[in-house]
Design a protein around this motif. Structure first.
Motif, PDB file in Angstrom:
ATOM      1  N   LYS A  76      33.823  71.276  62.003  1.00 59.02           N
ATOM      2  CA  LYS A  76      34.981  70.390  61.844  1.00 59.02           C
ATOM      3  C   LYS A  76      35.014  69.689  60.495  1.00 59.02           C
ATOM      4  CE  LYS A  76      35.497  69.325  66.736  1.00 59.02           C
ATOM      5  NZ  LYS A  76      35.393  68.293  67.755  1.00 59.02           N
ATOM      6  N   ARG A  77      33.927  69.763  59.733  1.00 53.17           N
ATOM      7  CA  ARG A  77      33.914  69.088  58.433  1.00 53.17           C
ATOM      8  C   ARG A  77      35.002  69.630  57.542  1.00 53.17           C
ATOM      9  NH1 ARG A  77      28.088  69.461  56.233  1.00 53.17           N
ATOM     10  NH2 ARG A  77      27.208  69.401  58.295  1.00 53.17           N
ATOM     11  N   THR A 122      40.643  61.535  54.820  1.00 58.60           N
ATOM     12  CA  THR A 122      41.263  60.666  55.816  1.00 58.60           C
ATOM     13  C   THR A 122      41.341  59.253  55.247  1.00 58.60           C
ATOM     14  OG1 THR A 122      39.136  60.110  56.812  1.00 58.60           O
ATOM     15  CG2 THR A 122      40.288  62.038  57.688  1.00 58.60           C
ATOM     16  N   TYR A 123      42.120  58.410  55.883  1.00 60.93           N
ATOM     17  CA  TYR A 123      42.276  57.032  55.430  1.00 60.93           C
ATOM     18  C   TYR A 123      40.952  56.291  55.503  1.00 60.93           C
ATOM     19  CZ  TYR A 123      43.824  52.225  55.170  1.00 60.93           C
ATOM     20  OH  TYR A 123      43.966  50.918  54.806  1.00 60.93           O
ATOM     21  N   GLU A 124      40.168  56.566  56.565  1.00 57.56           N
ATOM     22  CA  GLU A 124      38.883  55.884  56.717  1.00 57.56           C
ATOM     23  C   GLU A 124      37.941  56.245  55.575  1.00 57.56           C
ATOM     24  OE1 GLU A 124      40.288  57.610  59.218  1.00 57.56           O
ATOM     25  OE2 GLU A 124      40.938  55.952  60.470  1.00 57.56           O
ATOM     26  N   ALA A 156      36.617  53.536  52.916  1.00 63.72           N
ATOM     27  CA  ALA A 156      35.174  53.314  52.747  1.00 63.72           C
ATOM     28  C   ALA A 156      34.767  53.522  51.290  1.00 63.72           C
ATOM     29  CB  ALA A 156      34.395  54.276  53.645  1.00 63.72           C
ATOM     30  N   GLU A 157      35.331  54.538  50.650  1.00 67.89           N
ATOM     31  CA  GLU A 157      35.019  54.777  49.242  1.00 67.89           C
ATOM     32  C   GLU A 157      35.495  53.624  48.362  1.00 67.89           C
ATOM     33  OE1 GLU A 157      36.398  57.998  45.914  1.00 67.89           O
ATOM     34  OE2 GLU A 157      35.976  58.736  47.927  1.00 67.89           O
TER      35      GLU A 157
END
Length: 135
Positions: free
Chosen positions: A56-57, A65-67, A71-72
């Motif tokens: 799934k990676r 993704t937004y997350e 996070a970045e």
């Protein structure tokens, strides 16, 4: 007869080596399974949930993704904040150093000027030229 002695003398060390090595366990192949072999197999085989996550990676070109993006950005902002604080602290230290150096230089200059005035004062006129009478 000499040929037989030569053959026996060459076979004797070979037989002795084989007898000695038969008593030693081989490092490559063991008869008994040990815990190390089982631990290695546990590292190779992963649970089904982890195996499905591998597939799934996302790829390199797929959008984040937004997350992940958020996070970045948080990591970048934290790094920038640390850099800003460090630079501000360094600039404050440098300003304090410059201020102390200026004060010391001013004090040394003032002391030298006072010593010069005292050495050159002859007692007839006021110490400072702008206090003299007009002639």
């Amino acid at each position: 007869m000499a040929g037989t002695h030569t053959v026996l003398l060459t076979l004797l060390p070979t037989v002795l080596i084989l007898i000695v090595l038969a008593g030693v366990e081989s490092a490559a192949v063991k008869d008994v399974k040990d815990s190390k072999a089982q631990g290695a197999s546990k590292r190779v085989f992963v649970p089904a949930s982890d195996a499905s996550n591998v597939l799934k990676r996302r790829g390199r070109r797929s959008p984040r993704t937004y997350e992940e993006y958020y996070a970045e950005q948080r990591v970048k902002m934290a790094a920038n904040e640390q850099r800003r604080e460090r630079l501000e602290e360094q600039s404050n230290e440098y300003e304090n150093y410059l201020e102390e150096e200026r004060d010391e230089q001013y004090e040394r200059t003032r002391e030298k000027n006072e010593q010069w005035r005292e050495f050159h004062y002859d007692g007839q006129y006021p110490r400072y030229p702008h206090h003299r009478r007009y002639e």
